[in-house]
Design a protein around this motif. Structure first.
Motif, PDB file in Angstrom:
ATOM      1  N   ASP A 120       0.879  -0.939   0.168  1.00 46.19           N
ATOM      2  CA  ASP A 120       0.118  -0.004   0.161  1.00 46.19           C
ATOM      3  C   ASP A 120       1.097   1.133   0.008  1.00 46.19           C
ATOM      4  O   ASP A 120       0.305   1.774  -0.942  1.00 46.19           O
ATOM      5  CB  ASP A 120      -1.169  -0.338   1.104  1.00 46.19           C
ATOM      6  CG  ASP A 120      -2.421  -1.263   1.021  1.00 46.19           C
ATOM      7  OD1 ASP A 120      -2.520  -1.412   0.406  1.00 46.19           O
ATOM      8  OD2 ASP A 120      -3.223  -1.161   2.238  1.00 46.19           O
ATOM      9  N   ASN A 121       2.195   1.338   1.270  1.00 44.07           N
ATOM     10  CA  ASN A 121       2.632   2.242   0.699  1.00 44.07           C
ATOM     11  C   ASN A 121       3.064   2.739  -0.213  1.00 44.07           C
ATOM     12  O   ASN A 121       3.539   3.999  -1.062  1.00 44.07           O
ATOM     13  CB  ASN A 121       3.893   2.368   2.173  1.00 44.07           C
ATOM     14  CG  ASN A 121       3.313   2.454   3.352  1.00 44.07           C
ATOM     15  OD1 ASN A 121       2.301   3.628   3.566  1.00 44.07           O
ATOM     16  ND2 ASN A 121       3.276   2.158   4.447  1.00 44.07           N
ATOM     17  N   ASN A 163       2.670   1.744  -3.395  1.00 45.47           N
ATOM     18  CA  ASN A 163       1.467   2.380  -4.027  1.00 45.47           C
ATOM     19  C   ASN A 163       1.650   3.353  -4.486  1.00 45.47           C
ATOM     20  O   ASN A 163       0.936   4.411  -5.510  1.00 45.47           O
ATOM     21  CB  ASN A 163       0.264   1.468  -4.339  1.00 45.47           C
ATOM     22  CG  ASN A 163       0.933   0.095  -5.249  1.00 45.47           C
ATOM     23  OD1 ASN A 163       1.487  -0.546  -5.261  1.00 45.47           O
ATOM     24  ND2 ASN A 163       0.117  -0.726  -4.761  1.00 45.47           N
ATOM     25  N   TYR A 164       1.176   3.725  -3.082  1.00 48.82           N
ATOM     26  CA  TYR A 164       0.364   5.260  -2.496  1.00 48.82           C
ATOM     27  C   TYR A 164       1.538   6.615  -2.478  1.00 48.82           C
ATOM     28  O   TYR A 164       1.616   7.207  -3.699  1.00 48.82           O
ATOM     29  CB  TYR A 164       0.129   6.085  -1.185  1.00 48.82           C
ATOM     30  CG  TYR A 164      -1.202   5.228  -1.008  1.00 48.82           C
ATOM     31  CD1 TYR A 164      -2.217   5.223  -1.015  1.00 48.82           C
ATOM     32  CD2 TYR A 164      -1.524   4.364   0.326  1.00 48.82           C
ATOM     33  CE1 TYR A 164      -3.235   4.235  -0.766  1.00 48.82           C
ATOM     34  CE2 TYR A 164      -2.512   3.644   0.665  1.00 48.82           C
ATOM     35  CZ  TYR A 164      -3.534   3.797  -0.211  1.00 48.82           C
ATOM     36  OH  TYR A 164      -4.606   2.803   0.424  1.00 48.82           O
ATOM     37  N   LYS A 174       1.797   6.474  -7.091  1.00 52.49           N
ATOM     38  CA  LYS A 174       1.004   7.497  -7.365  1.00 52.49           C
ATOM     39  C   LYS A 174       1.724   8.880  -7.018  1.00 52.49           C
ATOM     40  O   LYS A 174       0.523  10.035  -8.156  1.00 52.49           O
ATOM     41  CB  LYS A 174      -0.634   6.925  -6.671  1.00 52.49           C
ATOM     42  CG  LYS A 174      -0.591   5.972  -7.812  1.00 52.49           C
ATOM     43  CD  LYS A 174      -2.450   4.842  -6.916  1.00 52.49           C
ATOM     44  CE  LYS A 174      -2.506   3.889  -7.310  1.00 52.49           C
ATOM     45  NZ  LYS A 174      -3.662   3.041  -6.726  1.00 52.49           N
ATOM     46  N   GLY A 175       1.900   9.219  -5.924  1.00 50.17           N
ATOM     47  CA  GLY A 175       1.954  11.000  -5.522  1.00 50.17           C
ATOM     48  C   GLY A 175       2.880  11.252  -6.408  1.00 50.17           C
ATOM     49  O   GLY A 175       2.745  12.478  -6.900  1.00 50.17           O
ATOM     50  N   LYS A 193       2.400  10.585  -0.497  1.00 48.39           N
ATOM     51  CA  LYS A 193       1.957   9.277   0.119  1.00 48.39           C
ATOM     52  C   LYS A 193       0.759   9.898   0.424  1.00 48.39           C
ATOM     53  O   LYS A 193      -0.617   9.588  -0.581  1.00 48.39           O
ATOM     54  CB  LYS A 193       1.980   8.672   1.618  1.00 48.39           C
ATOM     55  CG  LYS A 193       0.666   7.223   1.749  1.00 48.39           C
ATOM     56  CD  LYS A 193       2.037   6.928   3.136  1.00 48.39           C
ATOM     57  CE  LYS A 193       0.641   6.549   3.820  1.00 48.39           C
ATOM     58  NZ  LYS A 193       1.295   5.873   4.812  1.00 48.39           N
ATOM     59  N   ASN A 194      -0.012  10.584   0.960  1.00 47.62           N
ATOM     60  CA  ASN A 194      -1.671  11.768   0.243  1.00 47.62           C
ATOM     61  C   ASN A 194      -1.907  11.660  -0.610  1.00 47.62           C
ATOM     62  O   ASN A 194      -2.765  11.835  -1.435  1.00 47.62           O
ATOM     63  CB  ASN A 194      -1.487  12.514   2.128  1.00 47.62           C
ATOM     64  CG  ASN A 194      -1.412  11.842   3.334  1.00 47.62           C
ATOM     65  OD1 ASN A 194      -1.907  10.763   3.653  1.00 47.62           O
ATOM     66  ND2 ASN A 194      -1.470  12.420   4.087  1.00 47.62           N
ATOM     67  N   GLY A 202      -0.947  11.048  -3.278  1.00 50.02           N
ATOM     68  CA  GLY A 202      -0.917   9.305  -3.628  1.00 50.02           C
ATOM     69  C   GLY A 202      -2.234   8.549  -3.488  1.00 50.02           C
ATOM     70  O   GLY A 202      -3.218   8.200  -4.164  1.00 50.02           O
ATOM     71  N   LYS A 203      -2.959   8.672  -2.405  1.00 52.07           N
ATOM     72  CA  LYS A 203      -4.359   8.771  -1.475  1.00 52.07           C
ATOM     73  C   LYS A 203      -5.844   9.358  -2.445  1.00 52.07           C
ATOM     74  O   LYS A 203      -6.576   8.719  -2.847  1.00 52.07           O
ATOM     75  CB  LYS A 203      -4.282   8.434  -0.798  1.00 52.07           C
ATOM     76  CG  LYS A 203      -3.962   7.357   0.152  1.00 52.07           C
ATOM     77  CD  LYS A 203      -3.769   7.528   2.098  1.00 52.07           C
ATOM     78  CE  LYS A 203      -2.848   6.346   2.761  1.00 52.07           C
ATOM     79  NZ  LYS A 203      -3.200   6.755   4.017  1.00 52.07           N
ATOM     80  N   SER A 228      -6.473   7.651  -6.098  1.00 51.15           N
ATOM     81  CA  SER A 228      -6.199   6.181  -6.423  1.00 51.15           C
ATOM     82  C   SER A 228      -6.556   5.608  -7.413  1.00 51.15           C
ATOM     83  O   SER A 228      -6.626   4.650  -7.597  1.00 51.15           O
ATOM     84  CB  SER A 228      -6.876   6.099  -5.047  1.00 51.15           C
ATOM     85  OG  SER A 228      -8.358   6.213  -4.707  1.00 51.15           O
TER      86      SER A 228
END
Length: 594
Positions: A42-43, A45-46, A49-50, A150-151, A153-154, A157
Motif C-alpha cells: 500500500d505504501n 503504491n501510494y 501514485k503521488g 503518500k497522501n 497518492g491516496k 487512487s
C-alpha cells in the motif's frame, strides 16, 4: 526457485508465498513497529501514485538520503514501480559530493530523514540548475513530509499503476549509485533490474532455509545491504532495523535474529570487547577463557582437526563460547561479512564458537556479490572469499587482476564513456583487485590501484587527501594509510623550515627534526592543520591519527620513484612498526604518536 526479472515484483511474490505480518520492523519510542506485506504494498503504491501526480516520469531521478528505516523501502519501491531511477545518497556525504550528485543525476525530488540532512541539501540545492523538492521522513515543523506524497497518492487512487509497470523491462535502469573513483570525482554506477535480481536469485541458495529473521544495520545506500534486503524479501526473511550502530548489541538481544550482514570492523570491535573482558577475569576462569580462544584460532571446518580437538571444542563451546552466542541474541545461524578483507583468525575463532561468519566479495558495479563462502559442506575455505556465483564468469588476467562477466555486472557508468571503456573491455569488468584461485575458491591478494577500503568497507582515495593536505605550508610530504583498518591515518613529513620558524616564535628552541617530531606542541600544531583540512572530506575519509616522520621520502632512500611518486609498499614496509603503533590504541581521539 521462481525467477523474477524486475525488483518491484518481489512484493507480489512475497505476498503470494509468505504473506508476512512483519516483512519490516523498526523501533520507535522503545516499541518495535512491524509492517505487513500488505502495508508495504500500500505504501509503495501510494508513493508511486503521488510521484506521478507530482509529474515524475520514467527515467527521472529521485534520491533518498537517509539511514535505514521502512520509509526508505517504501519510497524505493514507489520510485521503481513507475520506471523512475532511485539514487541512494549516504547521509554522511561531504558537501562537494552532494553538489556533484544532485547536478550530475539531475535529481528532481529527494527524500531525507532528518533536519540536519535537510539543511545540508537545502544549502547545496541553490547551486543546482534543476529545481529540487525535498521531503523529510521525520516530522519537522514547516517542512514538507514524505506522507504528503503518500497522501497525494491516496487522493489520486484512481491512477492505474499497471500500465506504468508493464512498460518496465529487466534492462531498465533501477538505480544510479555514485562511488568515488581515484580522482575523487564520484562515478554513477548504472544498475538495472536484471543486475540486482540475478544477484539476488543466485546468492539466495547460500542462506540456510532455517533463517526467518534478520537484523539490518549496514546502510541501504550501499548496494551490499540493499541487495541483501531484496534477497530477504525473496526468501521470506523478516527485516528488523537496528536503531543505530551504537545499539546493535542491545537490538541483537531483543530481536534474536538468525542472521545479519556486517563489515570486518564491527566483528573486530566485538572480538576486542570479548578479549578485553577475558583479561578482566582471574584464576581458572581466565585460564579457561584464553585456552578456548587459542583453540578457536586453530579451528578447521568439518572436523578436520580430529576427534580430540572436537572433544575439547565441545567443552569450550559449553563453558566459554556459549556466552558469545548469547551476546548475539542466541539464535544466530550465520553472519555475512563483506566490504573489506576479514582477518582469517577472526573467521576461525567465530566459527569455533559456532557462529558461522561467511566472507564474500564484490563491488557496486557487480550488484555486488561475485563470490561468497556458504555454510554448507565443502563450501567454505578460510582465507578466501568463497566460490564464484554460478551465473558469473571470473578469470584472472595476466597481471593478476580479477575480471568478471555476467548478468549482475553494470553495463556502463552514467555519462562516463571514458570510465566505461577503461573498465569494461570485451565484456569483462576489470575489478582493480588482484586475486587467485585456491582449490576453486577465490582469494584476494592485493589492490591493483591505490584506492583502498577501510575495515568499514568505505573507499578512500589517498592521493586526493594527500594533495589536499599538502596545501598546508607545514606539511611537506604525506602518505595516507588505512587499508582494511578502522580509519585512515597519515604518515607526515613536516616542512621543517616553516616548522622551525613557528617553533622559534612559540618559545621552542629545538631545531633537530628527530626531536621536533616528538615535541607535544609541534604534534598539536600539525594535527590542527590536519583538522582544518579534514572538513573537506566525508567522515569515513577523514584522517583520524597521524605520525610525524623526521626524514623526507627520497629517491635515494627508495621511497620515491624517479617521477617523485611515493612507493607506497616501500614506505609501508619501512614504517610497519610505527603504523601498528598508530592503530594499537582503540581511542581514535589520540591523534598523534609520541
Amino acid at each position: 526457485m521462481e525467477k523474477i526479472s524486475r525488483v518491484f515484483d518481489l512484493l507480489t511474490y512475497h505476498k503470494a508465498h509468505f504473506d508476512a505480518d512483519d516483512i519490516l520492523a523498526t523501533k520507535v519510542n522503545s516499541n518495535w513497529i512491524k509492517y505487513s506485506i500488505d502495508q508495504f504494498i500500500d505504501n509503495a503504491n501510494y508513493i508511486s501514485k503521488g510521484l506521478i501526480a507530482l509529474g515524475i516520469k520514467k527515467d527521472d531521478k529521485v534520491a533518498i538520503m537517509s539511514e535505514n528505516r521502512p520509509e526508505w523501502n517504501f519510497c524505493d519501491f514507489g520510485i521503481m514501480q513507475i520506471g523512475a531511477t532511485q539514487v541512494p545518497m549516504y547521509p554522511t556525504l561531504a558537501e562537494n559530493d552532494i553538489k556533484f550528485i544532485l547536478n550530475d543525476a539531475e535529481i528532481k525530488i529527494i527524500f531525507v530523514s532528518t533536519k540536519e540532512i535537510y539543511d545540508k541539501i537545502n544549502t547545496v540545492k541553490e547551486s543546482s540548475a534543476i529545481p529540487i523538492s525535498i521531503y523529510t521522513f521525520d516530522k519537522i515543523n514547516d517542512l514538507a513530509h514524505w506522507e504528503e506524497v503518500k497522501n497525494l497518492g491516496k487522493k489520486n487512487s484512481d491512477i492505474d499503476l499497471e500500465p506504468y509497470k508493464s512498460q518496465i523491462t529487466k534492462d531498465d535502469l533501477l538505480t544510479l549509485i555514485y562511488t568515488s573513483g581515484t580522482t575523487g570525482t564520484p562515478k554513477g554506477v548504472m544498475l538495472t533490474h536484471e543486475n540486482l535480481m540475478s544477484n539476488v536469485i543466485y546468492s539466495a541458495p547460500m542462506y540456510p532455509k532455517e533463517i526467518k529473521k534478520a537484523l539490518s544495520f549496514l546502510p541501504l545506500s550501499h548496494i551490499f545491504e540493499r541487495m541483501v534486503c531484496y534477497m530477504y524479501f525473496y526468501l521470506g526473511i523478516s527485516v528488523y532495523y537496528a536503531e543505530s550502530i551504537d545499539t546493535i548489541v542491545a537490538n541483537l538481544v531483543e530481536v534474536k535474529p538468525h542472521c545479519f550482514t556486517t563489515v570486518p570492523r564491527l566483528l573486530e570491535k566485538v572480538y576486542d570487547r570479548i578479549v578485553a573482558k577475558g583479561h578482566e577475569l582471574s584464576g581458572i576462569k581466565k585460564s579457561l577463557f584464553f585456552w578456548a580462544l587459542q583453540l578457536g584460532h586453530n579451528y578447521e571446518v568439518e572436523g578436520k582437526n580430529g576427534f580430540f580437538y572436537e572433544l575439547k571444542l565441545k567443552i569450550a563451546r559449553k563453558l566459554i563460547f556459549s556466552k558469545w552466542r548469547e551476546a548475539l541474541g542466541g539464535e544466530i545461524l550465520c553472519i555475512v561479512s563483506g566490504g573489506a578483507a576479514l582477518q582469517e583468525r577472526l573467521a576461525r575463532v567465530f566459527w569455533s564458537a559456532d557462529i558461522k561468519v561467511l566472507e564474500g566479495y564484490g563491488l557496486t558495479e557487480t550488484s555486488p556479490v561475485i563470490a561468497v563462502n556458504a555454510p554448507f559442506k565443502g563450501q567454505t575455505k578460510f582465507g578466501t572469499v568463497g566460490k564464484v556465483l554460478n551465473n558469473l564468469q571470473v578469470k584472472i588476467a595476466e597481471d593478476g587482476e580479477i575480471l568478471v562477466k555476467g548478468p549482475s555486472v553494470t553495463k556502463a557508468y552514467y555519462k562516463r564513456p571514458d570510465a566505461t571503456a577503461e573498465t569494461i573491455i570485451d565484456g569483462w569488468f576489470h575489478t582493480g583487485d588482484i586475486g587467485e584461485f585456491k582449490d576453486g575458491f577465490l582469494a584476494i591478494t592485493d589492490r591493483k590501484k591505490e584506492v583502498f577500503k577501510t575495515a568499514g568497507g568505505k573507499y578512500v582515495a589517498p592521493q586526493v587527501l594527500e594533495n589536499k593536505f599538502k596545501e598546508s605550508v607545514y606539511i611537506e610530504q604525506i602518505m595516507v594509510v588505512g587499508e582494511n583498518r578502522k580509519f585512515p591515518s597519515a604518515l607526515i613529513v613536516p616542512n621543517f623550515e616553516k616548522l622551525k620558524d613557528w617553533a622559534a616564535k612559540n618559545g621552542i628552541s629545538e631545531t633537530d627534526p628527530e626531536k621536533l617530531v616528538k615535541d607535544k606542541a609541534i604534534c598539536e600544531k600539525i594535527w590542527n592543520e590536519v583538522e582544518k583540512l579534514n572538513t573537506n572530506f566525508g567522515h569515513w575519509e577523514q584522517i583520524k591519527k597521524i605520525a610525524l616522520l623526521p626524514q623526507e621520502f627520497t629517491i635515494d632512500g627508495g621511497e620515491l620513484t624517479p617521477k617523485l611518486s611515493i612507493k607506497r609498499k616501500v614506505v609501508l614496509s619501512k614504517n610497519k612498526d610505527l603504523i601498528e603503533k598508530i592503530y594499537a590504541s582503540i581511542d581514535a581521539q589520540e591523534h598523534h604518536v609520541k
